[in-house]
Design a protein around this motif. Structure first.
Motif, PDB file in Angstrom:
ATOM      1  N   LEU A   1      27.165  29.289 -39.221  1.00 14.03           N
ATOM      2  CA  LEU A   1      27.399  29.674 -37.528  1.00 14.03           C
ATOM      3  C   LEU A   1      26.139  29.330 -36.746  1.00 14.03           C
ATOM      4  O   LEU A   1      26.479  28.623 -35.557  1.00 14.03           O
ATOM      5  N   THR A   2      24.960  29.476 -37.135  1.00 15.41           N
ATOM      6  CA  THR A   2      23.895  29.355 -36.570  1.00 15.41           C
ATOM      7  C   THR A   2      23.580  27.812 -36.223  1.00 15.41           C
ATOM      8  O   THR A   2      23.317  27.416 -35.015  1.00 15.41           O
ATOM      9  N   LEU A   3      23.843  26.988 -37.412  1.00 22.31           N
ATOM     10  CA  LEU A   3      23.592  25.604 -37.272  1.00 22.31           C
ATOM     11  C   LEU A   3      24.727  24.836 -36.205  1.00 22.31           C
ATOM     12  O   LEU A   3      24.502  24.065 -35.547  1.00 22.31           O
ATOM     13  N   TYR A   4      26.041  25.631 -36.362  1.00 16.71           N
ATOM     14  CA  TYR A   4      27.037  25.091 -35.676  1.00 16.71           C
ATOM     15  C   TYR A   4      26.694  25.520 -34.170  1.00 16.71           C
ATOM     16  O   TYR A   4      26.772  24.596 -33.226  1.00 16.71           O
ATOM     17  N   ILE A   5      26.208  26.523 -33.552  1.00 13.89           N
ATOM     18  CA  ILE A   5      25.725  26.948 -32.380  1.00 13.89           C
ATOM     19  C   ILE A   5      24.483  26.440 -31.657  1.00 13.89           C
ATOM     20  O   ILE A   5      24.453  25.767 -30.722  1.00 13.89           O
ATOM     21  N   PHE A   6      23.674  26.383 -32.667  1.00 13.55           N
ATOM     22  CA  PHE A   6      22.373  25.812 -32.255  1.00 13.55           C
ATOM     23  C   PHE A   6      22.023  24.484 -33.269  1.00 13.55           C
ATOM     24  O   PHE A   6      21.300  24.541 -34.113  1.00 13.55           O
ATOM     25  N   PRO A   7      22.702  23.365 -33.146  1.00 18.20           N
ATOM     26  CA  PRO A   7      22.364  22.068 -33.820  1.00 18.20           C
ATOM     27  C   PRO A   7      20.960  21.979 -33.981  1.00 18.20           C
ATOM     28  O   PRO A   7      20.257  21.961 -33.138  1.00 18.20           O
ATOM     29  N   ILE A   8      20.739  21.160 -35.160  1.00 17.09           N
ATOM     30  CA  ILE A   8      19.388  20.655 -35.371  1.00 17.09           C
ATOM     31  C   ILE A   8      18.987  19.651 -34.458  1.00 17.09           C
ATOM     32  O   ILE A   8      19.685  18.580 -34.042  1.00 17.09           O
ATOM     33  N   ALA A   9      17.632  19.797 -33.884  1.00 13.96           N
ATOM     34  CA  ALA A   9      17.451  18.876 -32.950  1.00 13.96           C
ATOM     35  C   ALA A   9      17.248  17.371 -33.125  1.00 13.96           C
ATOM     36  O   ALA A   9      17.333  16.459 -32.565  1.00 13.96           O
ATOM     37  N   THR A  10      16.934  17.392 -34.597  1.00 17.97           N
ATOM     38  CA  THR A  10      16.862  15.703 -35.017  1.00 17.97           C
ATOM     39  C   THR A  10      18.139  15.121 -35.501  1.00 17.97           C
ATOM     40  O   THR A  10      18.175  14.428 -36.654  1.00 17.97           O
ATOM     41  N   ALA A  11      19.056  15.434 -34.929  1.00 25.63           N
ATOM     42  CA  ALA A  11      20.391  14.918 -35.327  1.00 25.63           C
ATOM     43  C   ALA A  11      20.567  13.279 -35.214  1.00 25.63           C
ATOM     44  O   ALA A  11      19.636  12.822 -34.283  1.00 25.63           O
ATOM     45  N   THR A  12      21.296  12.586 -36.068  1.00 23.63           N
ATOM     46  CA  THR A  12      21.058  11.206 -35.813  1.00 23.63           C
ATOM     47  C   THR A  12      22.908  11.035 -35.276  1.00 23.63           C
ATOM     48  O   THR A  12      23.602  11.274 -35.877  1.00 23.63           O
ATOM     49  N   PHE A  13      22.772   9.935 -34.425  1.00 19.56           N
ATOM     50  CA  PHE A  13      24.000   9.577 -33.695  1.00 19.56           C
ATOM     51  C   PHE A  13      24.246   8.300 -34.164  1.00 19.56           C
ATOM     52  O   PHE A  13      23.538   7.399 -34.375  1.00 19.56           O
ATOM     53  N   HIS A  14      25.641   7.794 -34.534  1.00 14.57           N
ATOM     54  CA  HIS A  14      26.092   6.513 -34.970  1.00 14.57           C
ATOM     55  C   HIS A  14      26.917   6.002 -33.589  1.00 14.57           C
ATOM     56  O   HIS A  14      27.998   6.535 -33.416  1.00 14.57           O
ATOM     57  N   VAL A  15      26.361   4.975 -32.941  1.00 20.16           N
ATOM     58  CA  VAL A  15      26.962   4.524 -31.851  1.00 20.16           C
ATOM     59  C   VAL A  15      27.729   3.270 -32.518  1.00 20.16           C
ATOM     60  O   VAL A  15      27.290   2.452 -32.903  1.00 20.16           O
ATOM     61  N   LYS A  16      29.203   3.168 -32.216  1.00 21.97           N
ATOM     62  CA  LYS A  16      29.994   1.896 -32.376  1.00 21.97           C
ATOM     63  C   LYS A  16      30.656   1.277 -31.111  1.00 21.97           C
ATOM     64  O   LYS A  16      31.252   2.116 -30.656  1.00 21.97           O
ATOM     65  N   GLY A  17      30.731   0.247 -31.025  1.00 18.19           N
ATOM     66  CA  GLY A  17      31.424  -0.482 -29.953  1.00 18.19           C
ATOM     67  C   GLY A  17      31.524  -1.887 -30.282  1.00 18.19           C
ATOM     68  O   GLY A  17      31.291  -2.403 -31.200  1.00 18.19           O
ATOM     69  N   SER A  18      32.132  -2.873 -29.284  1.00 17.91           N
ATOM     70  CA  SER A  18      32.333  -4.186 -29.354  1.00 17.91           C
ATOM     71  C   SER A  18      32.155  -4.989 -28.386  1.00 17.91           C
ATOM     72  O   SER A  18      32.207  -4.699 -27.281  1.00 17.91           O
ATOM     73  N   VAL A  19      31.761  -6.223 -28.504  1.00 17.66           N
ATOM     74  CA  VAL A  19      31.456  -7.279 -27.523  1.00 17.66           C
ATOM     75  C   VAL A  19      32.554  -8.429 -27.761  1.00 17.66           C
ATOM     76  O   VAL A  19      32.738  -8.817 -28.740  1.00 17.66           O
ATOM     77  N   TYR A  20      33.045  -8.800 -26.316  1.00 16.33           N
ATOM     78  CA  TYR A  20      34.043  -9.762 -26.596  1.00 16.33           C
ATOM     79  C   TYR A  20      33.740 -11.017 -25.355  1.00 16.33           C
ATOM     80  O   TYR A  20      32.916 -10.881 -24.609  1.00 16.33           O
ATOM     81  N   CYS A  21      34.478 -12.202 -25.681  1.00 16.98           N
ATOM     82  CA  CYS A  21      34.419 -13.228 -24.609  1.00 16.98           C
ATOM     83  C   CYS A  21      35.917 -13.219 -24.002  1.00 16.98           C
ATOM     84  O   CYS A  21      36.643 -13.174 -24.593  1.00 16.98           O
ATOM     85  N   ASP A  22      35.565 -12.829 -22.505  1.00 15.19           N
ATOM     86  CA  ASP A  22      36.835 -12.977 -21.673  1.00 15.19           C
ATOM     87  C   ASP A  22      37.054 -14.511 -21.409  1.00 15.19           C
ATOM     88  O   ASP A  22      36.573 -15.074 -20.428  1.00 15.19           O
ATOM     89  N   THR A  23      37.960 -15.076 -22.379  1.00 18.39           N
ATOM     90  CA  THR A  23      38.212 -16.513 -21.978  1.00 18.39           C
ATOM     91  C   THR A  23      39.089 -16.816 -20.940  1.00 18.39           C
ATOM     92  O   THR A  23      39.159 -18.281 -20.541  1.00 18.39           O
ATOM     93  N   CYS A  24      39.662 -15.811 -20.276  1.00 14.69           N
ATOM     94  CA  CYS A  24      40.548 -16.116 -19.058  1.00 14.69           C
ATOM     95  C   CYS A  24      39.821 -15.594 -17.789  1.00 14.69           C
ATOM     96  O   CYS A  24      40.413 -15.853 -16.778  1.00 14.69           O
ATOM     97  N   ARG A  25      38.540 -15.122 -17.871  1.00 15.16           N
ATOM     98  CA  ARG A  25      37.893 -14.649 -16.739  1.00 15.16           C
ATOM     99  C   ARG A  25      38.912 -13.503 -16.113  1.00 15.16           C
ATOM    100  O   ARG A  25      38.749 -13.480 -14.851  1.00 15.16           O
ATOM    101  N   ALA A  26      39.586 -12.974 -16.816  1.00 11.10           N
ATOM    102  CA  ALA A  26      40.520 -11.782 -16.272  1.00 11.10           C
ATOM    103  C   ALA A  26      40.023 -10.317 -15.948  1.00 11.10           C
ATOM    104  O   ALA A  26      40.548  -9.708 -15.230  1.00 11.10           O
ATOM    105  N   GLY A  27      38.907 -10.123 -16.515  1.00 13.75           N
ATOM    106  CA  GLY A  27      38.141  -8.890 -16.165  1.00 13.75           C
ATOM    107  C   GLY A  27      38.499  -7.551 -17.278  1.00 13.75           C
ATOM    108  O   GLY A  27      38.321  -6.550 -17.058  1.00 13.75           O
ATOM    109  N   PHE A  28      39.387  -8.139 -18.283  1.00 12.68           N
ATOM    110  CA  PHE A  28      39.941  -7.236 -19.203  1.00 12.68           C
ATOM    111  C   PHE A  28      40.319  -8.055 -20.415  1.00 12.68           C
ATOM    112  O   PHE A  28      40.331  -9.410 -20.586  1.00 12.68           O
ATOM    113  N   GLU A  29      40.495  -7.282 -21.499  1.00 13.32           N
ATOM    114  CA  GLU A  29      40.746  -7.909 -22.896  1.00 13.32           C
ATOM    115  C   GLU A  29      42.033  -8.430 -22.711  1.00 13.32           C
ATOM    116  O   GLU A  29      43.148  -7.674 -22.092  1.00 13.32           O
ATOM    117  N   THR A  30      42.474  -9.779 -23.262  1.00 10.98           N
ATOM    118  CA  THR A  30      43.842 -10.392 -23.362  1.00 10.98           C
ATOM    119  C   THR A  30      44.102 -10.877 -24.916  1.00 10.98           C
ATOM    120  O   THR A  30      43.253 -10.733 -25.491  1.00 10.98           O
TER     121      THR A  30
END
Length: 157
Positions: free
Chosen positions: A11-40
């Motif tokens: 419970l203590t670790l849940y309320i006060f998480p360890i300051a040395t947490a490791t985050f995993h960031v995930k995302g994607s990069v695309y080519c907008d072939t129609c210059r639409a401003g969004f994914e098609t």
């Protein structure tokens, strides 16, 4: 008795998480072939695109953290971020496209805000997803006219 101690520690670790947490960031990069401003349907995801994660101090806006990663064959990047950045404003940024004819960052889709803290926000997962970011193709594909007409068919515009 031992069960109570373990429960209290968890419970203590849940309320006060360890300051040395490791985050995993995930995302994607695309080519907008129609210059639409969004994914098609004509969009493709870029392999080998460089992406950065930058965190700035809230008061001074000085860079407190920066790291880069590269997209895989599916256009997806995975970047590890050490430590909790609760007092920072963090975002993922496009750095460089490996494709010369698709290397202009799409304004508004060239960065993505990301929360990299567990402090009083209710997020306990270490995997954080960023919005997709994109580059614009120099010239739209010939079939884009039909594709965009299809997307606008149900629009009120």
């Amino acid at each position: 008795m031992a069960t109570r101690v373990l429960l209290l520690m968890a419970l203590t670790l849940y309320i006060f998480p360890i300051a040395t947490a490791t985050f995993h960031v995930k995302g994607s990069v695309y080519c907008d072939t129609c210059r639409a401003g969004f994914e098609t349907n004509a969009t493709f995801y870029i392999r080998g695109a460089r992406v950065g994660i930058q965190c700035k101090e809230r008061k001074t806006m000085k860079v407190a953290f920066y790291s880069e990663g590269v997209t895989d064959s599916t256009g997806t990047y995975h970047i590890e971020v050490e430590n909790d950045h609760r007092d920072n404003i963090c975002e993922c940024l496009l750095v460089k496209s490996p494709i010369k004819w698709c290397s202009t960052p799409d304004s508004g889709r060239d960065k993505s805000s990301i929360v990299l803290t567990h402090y009083q926000n209710g997020i306990v997962n270490h995997l954080h997803y960023a919005n997709a970011m994109g580059y614009l193709r120099d010239e739209p594909l010939p079939e884009c006219h039909k594709l965009l007409k299809y997307y606008l068919a149900d629009s009120d515009v």
